[in-house]
Design an enzyme around this catalytic site. Sequence first.
Site, PDB file in Angstrom:
ATOM      1  N   SER A  65       0.825  -1.205   0.000  1.00  0.00           N
ATOM      2  CA  SER A  65       0.000   0.000   0.000  1.00  0.00           C
ATOM      3  C   SER A  65       0.863   1.260   0.000  1.00  0.00           C
ATOM      4  O   SER A  65       1.999   1.249   0.465  1.00  0.00           O
ATOM      5  CB  SER A  65      -0.913   0.031   1.225  1.00  0.00           C
ATOM      6  OG  SER A  65      -1.771  -1.077   1.247  1.00  0.00           O
TER       7      SER A  65
HETATM    8  N1  SAH Z   1      -1.178  -4.784   4.011  1.00  0.00           N
HETATM    9  C1  SAH Z   1      -0.439  -5.050   2.805  1.00  0.00           C
HETATM   10  C2  SAH Z   1      -1.250  -4.683   1.575  1.00  0.00           C
HETATM   11  C3  SAH Z   1      -1.218  -5.796   0.601  1.00  0.00           C
HETATM   12  S1  SAH Z   1      -2.387  -5.703  -0.728  1.00  0.00           S
HETATM   13  C4  SAH Z   1       0.900  -4.346   2.820  1.00  0.00           C
HETATM   14  O1  SAH Z   1       1.166  -3.579   3.754  1.00  0.00           O
HETATM   15  O2  SAH Z   1       1.716  -4.601   1.937  1.00  0.00           O
HETATM   16  C5  SAH Z   1      -3.693  -6.703  -0.106  1.00  0.00           C
HETATM   17  C6  SAH Z   1      -3.390  -8.138   0.223  1.00  0.00           C
HETATM   18  O3  SAH Z   1      -4.616  -8.753   0.601  1.00  0.00           O
HETATM   19  C7  SAH Z   1      -2.834  -8.980  -0.919  1.00  0.00           C
HETATM   20  O4  SAH Z   1      -1.642  -9.591  -0.527  1.00  0.00           O
HETATM   21  C8  SAH Z   1      -3.941 -10.024  -1.173  1.00  0.00           C
HETATM   22  O5  SAH Z   1      -3.443 -11.287  -1.586  1.00  0.00           O
HETATM   23  C9  SAH Z   1      -4.596 -10.102   0.189  1.00  0.00           C
HETATM   24  N2  SAH Z   1      -5.981 -10.608   0.196  1.00  0.00           N
HETATM   25  C10 SAH Z   1      -6.985 -10.370  -0.693  1.00  0.00           C
HETATM   26  N3  SAH Z   1      -8.102 -11.008  -0.313  1.00  0.00           N
HETATM   27  C11 SAH Z   1      -7.816 -11.662   0.844  1.00  0.00           C
HETATM   28  C12 SAH Z   1      -8.550 -12.498   1.720  1.00  0.00           C
HETATM   29  N4  SAH Z   1      -9.838 -12.800   1.508  1.00  0.00           N
HETATM   30  N5  SAH Z   1      -7.928 -12.982   2.812  1.00  0.00           N
HETATM   31  C13 SAH Z   1      -6.623 -12.698   3.067  1.00  0.00           C
HETATM   32  N6  SAH Z   1      -5.870 -11.921   2.283  1.00  0.00           N
HETATM   33  C14 SAH Z   1      -6.449 -11.405   1.175  1.00  0.00           C
END
Ligand code: SAH
Length: 220
Positions: A65
């Site tokens: 993010s």
């Molecule tokens: N908090 C992260 C943001 C990553 S983007 C950071 O600081 O880098 C969002 C993430 O959510 C992705 O890795 C994606 O695979 C995950 N995601 C999407 N749907 C999900 C679900 N139902 N359960 C767990 N993770 C999920």
Amino acid sequence: MEPDTWKYQRRRARLVESLRVKGITDEGVLEAINRVPRHRFVDPALVARAYEDEALPIGLKQTISQPFTVAYQTELLGAKAGDRILEIGTGSGYQAAVLCELGCTVYSIERLQPLYERTRTLLNELGYRVITTLADGTDGWATFAPFDGIVVTAGASNVPDALLEQLALPEGDDPGGTLIIPVGGDAGQTMYRITRTGEKTFSREKSEDFLFVPLVRENG
Ligand code: SAH
């Protein structure tokens, strides 16, 4: 991988100042961001851009993010040292590391195995003690509930009931748990702060618009 150096520390301090200018006021959050080596959480090829205020690809169509978004969600969450926080979407692990720096006990769920494994190793290496699991985060994590805060870092089409149910109930002077969740479609989402006010009651506040990768539900 590159260690933390004065070069990164200086870039990070500049990033923190830019977040202040963009409206982040919580000093604890700004300090936490000032301590997390974001260049360790990005693709080695993108290290030069690690302290730009932008989202960057982390593989598998996912992103780390934007720092502003992390700061914004963390500020809205209002987490304090000792709070038990659940993160949905571990991704790069950056948001989880920021929560660790705030002194929270952090639980984090990721659904993509390669990200789950890579990030678990990285967090360990950096000394961030995050309790992680490979699962569908829309079910929350009942084993460790209730949580003082839940932060969803992917765009949801609606608010999963399981997350509401796993928020702590208000008790004495302690307010109920808080859920920070971006809700909307693929074109963008609106951030909501939902606070548990009773067994079956919640208050909802709407805030700014963002663009996240989608929250994927495994079972429909
Ligand atoms: N908090 C992260 C943001 C990553 S983007 C950071 O600081 O880098 C969002 C993430 O959510 C992705 O890795 C994606 O695979 C995950 N995601 C999407 N749907 C999900 C679900 N139902 N359960 C767990 N993770 C999920």
